[in-house]
Design a protein around this motif. Structure first.
Motif, mmCIF file in Angstrom:
data_model
loop_
_atom_site.group_PDB
_atom_site.id
_atom_site.type_symbol
_atom_site.label_atom_id
_atom_site.label_comp_id
_atom_site.label_asym_id
_atom_site.label_seq_id
_atom_site.Cartn_x
_atom_site.Cartn_y
_atom_site.Cartn_z
ATOM 1 N N LEU B 87 66.710 54.760 67.740
ATOM 2 C CA LEU B 87 68.175 54.860 68.614
ATOM 3 C C LEU B 87 68.141 55.699 69.268
ATOM 4 C CD1 LEU B 87 69.705 53.403 71.150
ATOM 5 C CD2 LEU B 87 71.417 53.170 69.046
ATOM 6 N N LEU B 114 71.960 45.732 69.574
ATOM 7 C CA LEU B 114 70.921 45.790 69.836
ATOM 8 C C LEU B 114 70.201 44.561 68.465
ATOM 9 C CD1 LEU B 114 68.989 49.104 71.415
ATOM 10 C CD2 LEU B 114 69.837 47.146 72.812
ATOM 11 N N GLU B 117 71.299 41.508 69.747
ATOM 12 C CA GLU B 117 70.681 41.377 71.349
ATOM 13 C C GLU B 117 69.621 41.769 71.491
ATOM 14 O OE1 GLU B 117 73.495 40.478 74.514
ATOM 15 O OE2 GLU B 117 74.565 40.072 72.786
ATOM 16 N N PRO B 118 68.040 41.902 70.061
ATOM 17 C CA PRO B 118 66.977 43.297 70.166
ATOM 18 C C PRO B 118 66.810 43.106 71.941
ATOM 19 C CG PRO B 118 66.785 42.148 68.838
ATOM 20 C CD PRO B 118 67.934 41.258 69.273
ATOM 21 N N ASP B 119 66.995 42.172 73.228
ATOM 22 C CA ASP B 119 66.372 41.782 73.859
ATOM 23 C C ASP B 119 66.889 41.611 75.204
ATOM 24 O OD1 ASP B 119 67.451 39.542 73.861
ATOM 25 O OD2 ASP B 119 66.508 37.902 74.034
ATOM 26 N N ILE B 125 72.946 45.847 79.219
ATOM 27 C CA ILE B 125 73.317 47.100 78.510
ATOM 28 C C ILE B 125 74.374 48.336 79.678
ATOM 29 C CG2 ILE B 125 71.447 49.874 77.867
ATOM 30 C CD1 ILE B 125 69.637 48.089 77.236
ATOM 31 N N VAL B 146 68.085 53.614 75.880
ATOM 32 C CA VAL B 146 68.870 51.769 74.503
ATOM 33 C C VAL B 146 67.399 51.550 75.253
ATOM 34 C CG1 VAL B 146 70.040 50.172 74.693
ATOM 35 C CG2 VAL B 146 70.805 52.650 75.000
ATOM 36 N N LEU B 147 66.990 51.437 76.427
ATOM 37 C CA LEU B 147 65.823 50.263 76.966
ATOM 38 C C LEU B 147 64.958 50.703 75.488
ATOM 39 C CD1 LEU B 147 66.186 50.450 80.865
ATOM 40 C CD2 LEU B 147 66.458 48.399 79.056
ATOM 41 N N ARG B 150 64.819 49.487 71.998
ATOM 42 C CA ARG B 150 64.944 48.256 72.103
ATOM 43 C C ARG B 150 64.073 47.707 70.988
ATOM 44 N NH1 ARG B 150 65.717 44.699 77.715
ATOM 45 N NH2 ARG B 150 63.206 46.351 78.092
ATOM 46 N N TYR B 153 63.823 47.739 67.954
ATOM 47 C CA TYR B 153 64.701 46.902 66.515
ATOM 48 C C TYR B 153 64.353 45.306 67.280
ATOM 49 C CZ TYR B 153 68.967 49.667 66.680
ATOM 50 O OH TYR B 153 70.118 50.967 66.616
ATOM 51 N N ALA B 154 63.610 45.204 68.373
ATOM 52 C CA ALA B 154 62.601 43.578 68.009
ATOM 53 C C ALA B 154 61.539 43.783 67.259
ATOM 54 C CB ALA B 154 61.882 43.719 69.360
#
Ligand SMILES: Cc1cc2nc3c(=O)[nH]c(=O)nc-3n(C[C@H](O)[C@H](O)[C@H](O)COP(=O)(O)OP(=O)(O)OC[C@H]3O[C@@H](n4cnc5c(N)ncnc54)[C@H](O)[C@@H]3O)c2cc1C
Ligand code: FES
Ligand code: FES
Lengths: 252, 160
Positions: B87, B114, B117-119, B125, B146-147, B150, B153-154
């Motif tokens: 990030l 994230l 909620e990684p998605d 956001i 941030v997008l 993600r 994190y996913a």
């Protein structure tokens, strides 16, 4: 906490309820919904059952504050703080909720209509604590809407409106409840609007007239964000939209 | 004075704090973790956001004594072994900061979001970001960073 930061409140003792167990429960039963005093906005938002069991509440809570505040703010804190622009007190009043308080003299249930007295003033005694808020059961086919306007997403509303009613087999409104917040020194119910429309069909002309009737008696708040005339016009617009949406939204 | 032992960025730390002092001031003045910034001191700006037991919260609206035993992540806890997190790296590449005053609060908020909620979509956001004021960068590069982050994190979630 903001009250402490601003030195608006200087309590001699401050009690943290963090370790008191059992107050963070959301109970959904046939009689209705009971929210424990420590239930947080986040918990309400994430409880998918509430979208069916109390859809007006669920909708209203989505408008409260920002993500980080929603992670901390509680039902009991919001009711006790009694901000005239806060969503939960408005829902409590509009839905005729009961606030359950305990103190040295035992437990009592206070109807929301008798609970909010003035800005930041409630019927709670100094030695009483809120333990829960009770809402009666929500008929599945009930129509509702919640509308507010704030300058920025999550900010306190300049004005807001909550409306719900049932439709009888003739298409007439029954059990109509109309609430407003952010406009006066506490949340209010527009009883004249309710009386004028209960048992009537929601025809736009009749609704418009009844809204005017209900708001005309209100002493509107005025501040740097919105003067009284603006707030009155805003509230009337929000109420009109709320009636429209309540009619259009097909019951779940 | 009260003795508290929060776990800060993975390390249990015992400090003596006056009951009246906020978590934000304790982090900055007592523990010298000055990455946590303080501006409005009443919950509006988001600069002081830290993660307490997994949730992004305002450290200016919490008393230090309330944090006893809690696991706290501050912006200092995001990088590992001197390496920026995915990030943080995305923020650097997208120029998602200028003066940096708001940045620590935004990083901690978005990190917490994230992880859970990684998605999270752009709308989500932006909604969450509304709790953090940035007065110089503008939000577009922040949202882009941030997008992009993600994916990391996913991946971390599916790998775990
Ligand atoms: C930046 C910001 C924006 C906000 N925006 C909104 C908004 O848009 N809408 C909205 O509705 N709210 C808003 N809030 C208020 C927020 O949602 C919380 O309701 C509020 O901060 C109270 O927090 P709390 O529940 O932690 O209560 P506390 O801060 O702990 O307590 C508030 C008061 O209630 C008393 N109290 C708390 N619990 C009990 C209890 N169980 N029994 C008796 N008394 C009790 C306390 O003694 C204190 O006087 C906002 C707050 C901030 C900081
Ligand atoms: S300093 Fe805490 S929100 Fe502004
Ligand atoms: S980078 Fe300067 S306020 Fe956001």
């Amino acid at each position: 906490m903001p009250m402490l930061a601003f030195r608006l409140a200087t309590p001699r003792v401050l009690v943290d309820l963090r370790r008191v167990s059992g107050l963070d429960r959301i109970h959904i039963g046939e009689q209705g919904v009971e929210l424990g005093a420590k239930v947080r906005w986040r918990d309400i938002e994430r409880d998918t059952r509430l979208a069916v069991a109390q859809p007006l509440l669920a909708e209203a809570v989505r408008h409260i504050a920002h993500y980080q505040i929603r992670n901390r703010g509680t039902v009991g804190g919001s009711l006790a703080h009694a901000d005239p622009a806060a969503e939960l007190p408005a829902i409590a009043l509009t839905c005729e909720a009961h606030i359950v308080a305990v103190g040295p003299r035992g437990e009592r249930e206070i109807p929301a209509a008798e609970f909010f007295l003035a800005p930041l003033v409630t019927a709670l005694e100094p030695d009483e604590l809120i333990v829960a808020m009770r809402l009666s059961a929500w008929p599945k086919a009930r129509r509702f809407s919640f509308k507010e306007l704030s300058r920025r997403l999550g900010d306190f509303a300049l004005a807001g409106a909550a409306v719900f009613f049932d439709l009888d087999e003739r298409g007439c409104m029954r059990a109509l409840h109309v609430g407003a917040f952010g406009v006066a020194d506490k949340p209010v119910r527009l009883l004249e609007t309710e009386a004028a429309l209960n048992g009537m069909r929601p025809e736009p002309a009749a609704v418009a007239e009844a809204i005017k009737l209900g708001t005309s008696g209100l002493e509107m708040r005025s501040d740097i964000h919105a003067d009284a005339d603006y707030r009155r016009a805003l509230l009337e617009t929000l109420l009109t939209r709320a009636f429209d949406e309540a009619m259009q939204r097909s019951p779940s | 004075m009260t003795s508290i032992t929060p776990i800060i960025n993975g390390v249990a730390v015992t400090v003596e704090v006056p009951d009246r002092v906020t978590l934000a001031d304790t982090l900055r003045d007592k523990l010298r973790l000055t990455g946590t910034h303080v501006a409005c001191e009443h919950g509006v700006c988001g600069a002081c956001t830290v993660i307490v037991d997994g949730l992004a919260v305002r450290s200016c609206l919490m008393l230090a004594v309330q944090a006893d035993g809690a696991a706290i992540t501050t912006v200092e806890g995001l990088s590992k072994n001197g390496k920026l997190s995915a990030l943080q790296d995305a923020f650097r590449r997208h120029h998602a900061l200028q003066c940096g005053f708001c940045t620590s609060g935004i990083l901690t908020t978005m990190h917490a979001l994230l992880l859970e909620e990684p998605d999270a979509g752009e709308h989500r956001i932006r909604e969450v970001l509304s709790g953090n004021l940035c007065r110089c960068t503008g939000y577009i590069p922040i949202v882009e960073a941030v997008l992009e982050a993600r994916a990391a994190y996913a991946q971390a979630e599916s790998g775990a």
